[in-house]
Design a protein around this motif. Sequence first.
Motif, PDB file in Angstrom:
ATOM      1  N   ASP A 201     -20.844   7.611 -19.163  1.00 11.50           N
ATOM      2  CA  ASP A 201     -21.822   8.359 -18.368  1.00 11.50           C
ATOM      3  C   ASP A 201     -21.142   9.149 -17.254  1.00 11.50           C
ATOM      4  O   ASP A 201     -21.516  10.296 -16.971  1.00 11.50           O
ATOM      5  CB  ASP A 201     -22.855   7.400 -17.769  1.00 11.50           C
ATOM      6  CG  ASP A 201     -23.765   6.792 -18.830  1.00 11.50           C
ATOM      7  OD1 ASP A 201     -23.817   7.348 -19.944  1.00 11.50           O
ATOM      8  OD2 ASP A 201     -24.410   5.762 -18.532  1.00 11.50           O
ATOM      9  N   ILE A 202     -20.151   8.515 -16.599  1.00 10.73           N
ATOM     10  CA  ILE A 202     -19.433   9.210 -15.523  1.00 10.73           C
ATOM     11  C   ILE A 202     -18.670  10.411 -16.080  1.00 10.73           C
ATOM     12  O   ILE A 202     -18.750  11.531 -15.554  1.00 10.73           O
ATOM     13  CB  ILE A 202     -18.466   8.239 -14.812  1.00 10.73           C
ATOM     14  CG1 ILE A 202     -19.254   7.142 -14.078  1.00 10.73           C
ATOM     15  CG2 ILE A 202     -17.574   9.000 -13.828  1.00 10.73           C
ATOM     16  CD1 ILE A 202     -18.387   6.047 -13.490  1.00 10.73           C
ATOM     17  N   PHE A 203     -17.924  10.182 -17.164  1.00 10.95           N
ATOM     18  CA  PHE A 203     -17.140  11.272 -17.753  1.00 10.95           C
ATOM     19  C   PHE A 203     -18.047  12.379 -18.287  1.00 10.95           C
ATOM     20  O   PHE A 203     -17.744  13.571 -18.151  1.00 10.95           O
ATOM     21  CB  PHE A 203     -16.254  10.734 -18.879  1.00 10.95           C
ATOM     22  CG  PHE A 203     -15.180   9.788 -18.416  1.00 10.95           C
ATOM     23  CD1 PHE A 203     -14.729   9.811 -17.104  1.00 10.95           C
ATOM     24  CD2 PHE A 203     -14.616   8.870 -19.289  1.00 10.95           C
ATOM     25  CE1 PHE A 203     -13.734   8.944 -16.672  1.00 10.95           C
ATOM     26  CE2 PHE A 203     -13.622   8.003 -18.870  1.00 10.95           C
ATOM     27  CZ  PHE A 203     -13.183   8.032 -17.560  1.00 10.95           C
ATOM     28  N   LYS A 204     -19.169  11.985 -18.904  1.00 16.79           N
ATOM     29  CA  LYS A 204     -20.082  12.984 -19.459  1.00 16.79           C
ATOM     30  C   LYS A 204     -20.685  13.829 -18.341  1.00 16.79           C
ATOM     31  O   LYS A 204     -20.826  15.055 -18.475  1.00 16.79           O
ATOM     32  CB  LYS A 204     -21.187  12.293 -20.255  1.00 16.79           C
ATOM     33  CG  LYS A 204     -22.116  13.271 -20.981  1.00 16.79           C
ATOM     34  CD  LYS A 204     -23.239  12.544 -21.707  1.00 16.79           C
ATOM     35  CE  LYS A 204     -22.707  11.724 -22.851  1.00 16.79           C
ATOM     36  NZ  LYS A 204     -23.807  11.110 -23.648  1.00 16.79           N
ATOM     37  N   SER A 205     -21.043  13.186 -17.220  1.00 11.20           N
ATOM     38  CA  SER A 205     -21.606  13.930 -16.087  1.00 11.20           C
ATOM     39  C   SER A 205     -20.590  14.931 -15.551  1.00 11.20           C
ATOM     40  O   SER A 205     -20.936  16.083 -15.249  1.00 11.20           O
ATOM     41  CB  SER A 205     -22.028  12.959 -14.977  1.00 11.20           C
ATOM     42  OG  SER A 205     -23.048  12.091 -15.427  1.00 11.20           O
ATOM     43  N   LEU A 206     -19.338  14.504 -15.432  1.00  9.75           N
ATOM     44  CA  LEU A 206     -18.290  15.418 -14.966  1.00  9.75           C
ATOM     45  C   LEU A 206     -18.078  16.554 -15.971  1.00  9.75           C
ATOM     46  O   LEU A 206     -17.860  17.716 -15.584  1.00  9.75           O
ATOM     47  CB  LEU A 206     -16.984  14.648 -14.752  1.00  9.75           C
ATOM     48  CG  LEU A 206     -16.981  13.652 -13.587  1.00  9.75           C
ATOM     49  CD1 LEU A 206     -15.720  12.794 -13.632  1.00  9.75           C
ATOM     50  CD2 LEU A 206     -17.076  14.383 -12.245  1.00  9.75           C
ATOM     51  N   PHE A 207     -18.138  16.221 -17.258  1.00 11.88           N
ATOM     52  CA  PHE A 207     -17.975  17.224 -18.310  1.00 11.88           C
ATOM     53  C   PHE A 207     -19.074  18.281 -18.209  1.00 11.88           C
ATOM     54  O   PHE A 207     -18.811  19.487 -18.298  1.00 11.88           O
ATOM     55  CB  PHE A 207     -18.010  16.523 -19.672  1.00 11.88           C
ATOM     56  CG  PHE A 207     -17.865  17.447 -20.843  1.00 11.88           C
ATOM     57  CD1 PHE A 207     -16.643  18.027 -21.158  1.00 11.88           C
ATOM     58  CD2 PHE A 207     -18.961  17.739 -21.648  1.00 11.88           C
ATOM     59  CE1 PHE A 207     -16.517  18.885 -22.244  1.00 11.88           C
ATOM     60  CE2 PHE A 207     -18.844  18.588 -22.734  1.00 11.88           C
ATOM     61  CZ  PHE A 207     -17.618  19.166 -23.036  1.00 11.88           C
ATOM     62  N   TYR A 208     -20.324  17.830 -17.983  1.00 12.76           N
ATOM     63  CA  TYR A 208     -21.433  18.775 -17.854  1.00 12.76           C
ATOM     64  C   TYR A 208     -21.326  19.593 -16.569  1.00 12.76           C
ATOM     65  O   TYR A 208     -21.872  20.697 -16.476  1.00 12.76           O
ATOM     66  CB  TYR A 208     -22.767  18.031 -17.879  1.00 12.76           C
ATOM     67  CG  TYR A 208     -23.130  17.470 -19.241  1.00 12.76           C
ATOM     68  CD1 TYR A 208     -22.620  18.032 -20.408  1.00 12.76           C
ATOM     69  CD2 TYR A 208     -23.980  16.375 -19.359  1.00 12.76           C
ATOM     70  CE1 TYR A 208     -22.944  17.521 -21.652  1.00 12.76           C
ATOM     71  CE2 TYR A 208     -24.311  15.857 -20.597  1.00 12.76           C
ATOM     72  CZ  TYR A 208     -23.789  16.433 -21.741  1.00 12.76           C
ATOM     73  OH  TYR A 208     -24.109  15.923 -22.975  1.00 12.76           O
ATOM     74  N   MET A 209     -20.632  19.045 -15.570  1.00 13.52           N
ATOM     75  CA  MET A 209     -20.415  19.786 -14.323  1.00 13.52           C
ATOM     76  C   MET A 209     -19.267  20.780 -14.457  1.00 13.52           C
ATOM     77  O   MET A 209     -18.930  21.484 -13.504  1.00 13.52           O
ATOM     78  CB  MET A 209     -20.117  18.798 -13.180  1.00 13.52           C
ATOM     79  CG  MET A 209     -21.311  17.940 -12.775  1.00 13.52           C
ATOM     80  SD  MET A 209     -20.843  16.534 -11.709  1.00 13.52           S
ATOM     81  CE  MET A 209     -20.223  17.381 -10.264  1.00 13.52           C
ATOM     82  N   GLY A 210     -18.666  20.828 -15.634  1.00 14.24           N
ATOM     83  CA  GLY A 210     -17.587  21.773 -15.875  1.00 14.24           C
ATOM     84  C   GLY A 210     -16.225  21.274 -15.444  1.00 14.24           C
ATOM     85  O   GLY A 210     -15.283  22.066 -15.299  1.00 14.24           O
ATOM     86  N   LYS A 211     -16.091  19.960 -15.252  1.00 12.65           N
ATOM     87  CA  LYS A 211     -14.816  19.399 -14.812  1.00 12.65           C
ATOM     88  C   LYS A 211     -13.963  18.986 -16.014  1.00 12.65           C
ATOM     89  O   LYS A 211     -14.476  18.522 -17.031  1.00 12.65           O
ATOM     90  CB  LYS A 211     -15.048  18.164 -13.923  1.00 12.65           C
ATOM     91  CG  LYS A 211     -16.074  18.347 -12.823  1.00 12.65           C
ATOM     92  CD  LYS A 211     -15.687  19.423 -11.832  1.00 12.65           C
ATOM     93  CE  LYS A 211     -16.723  19.540 -10.717  1.00 12.65           C
ATOM     94  NZ  LYS A 211     -16.413  20.658  -9.780  1.00 12.65           N
ATOM     95  N   GLU A 212     -12.672  19.134 -15.856  1.00 15.83           N
ATOM     96  CA  GLU A 212     -11.725  18.640 -16.851  1.00 15.83           C
ATOM     97  C   GLU A 212     -11.349  17.207 -16.475  1.00 15.83           C
ATOM     98  O   GLU A 212     -10.968  16.943 -15.334  1.00 15.83           O
ATOM     99  CB  GLU A 212     -10.478  19.528 -16.873  1.00 15.83           C
ATOM    100  CG  GLU A 212      -9.423  19.076 -17.863  1.00 15.83           C
ATOM    101  CD  GLU A 212      -8.164  19.928 -17.784  1.00 15.83           C
ATOM    102  OE1 GLU A 212      -7.198  19.622 -18.499  1.00 15.83           O
ATOM    103  OE2 GLU A 212      -8.143  20.896 -16.982  1.00 15.83           O
TER     104      GLU A 212
END
Length: 250
Positions: A201-212
């Motif tokens: 969930d943490i990684f997916k949220s960052l991914f949706y925020m455009g973070k690598e």
Amino acid sequence: MRQVHDQLPVPFVTIDRKFYILEYTPEASELLNLNPSFLESVDQDSHDKVIKWVNPDAGKVNIEINMHKESEVFLIDLYVHWKNDLQAEVIMMPKYEANNHVSGMLEKLQKRLNDTNFELLEEKDKLEAAVDQNNRLSAPYIRLTTDTALIPLFGDLDERKLFAIKDQVLEEAHHYNHDRILFDFTGVGAFNPESLHLLRDIFKSLFYMGKEVVIIGIKPDQARKLNEMSIQMNLKYMHSLQKAIEKYCS
């Protein structure tokens, strides 16, 4: 059955062998709705007890029984003394005061327990707050450059720890607007399937925020657990923190 005034100033009756009341004091009249038979004022559950113990053969006795006045049932200490084989003197001492004393003690004890429970609850809240704070400190957000941040993780990753750091990670990633977040797993112990879902969930949220998202220092058994997640979100892996810093911070 006649009222007498020259006896003890307590509920007192004189009865015969068949439990008929011969004399009674005003206090006895106040305590009970006096009937010709003493047994009529005794609660049904105590009848057998009275019949067994209130007789000349039993002699002087002290028993505890239930008596009633209309619909009210109350506990009585019954003191019986046979003057002769035909008549007995009976003193009835209500246990109101004893019960009130016990009730008072119980109320005080309950108050102490409530106070203790409240204090324990306060201590529990303080302890939980300290644990949450410690969990947040186990995943500090470190700004390396204007576009790269590092989050070193420490200890076992359980659900409580990940819940504590999730909002912190997302808020700081949004606030500082870093393009790349390095997660250093070098100091991580074990994590279970539930923890894996929270990590996702943490990684997916960052991914949706455009973070690598770059994962560093992962162990083989941890890598297997994260494999499916990395395919879904294109996670990147690096062997060591030193290599990552050389690549992204030079």
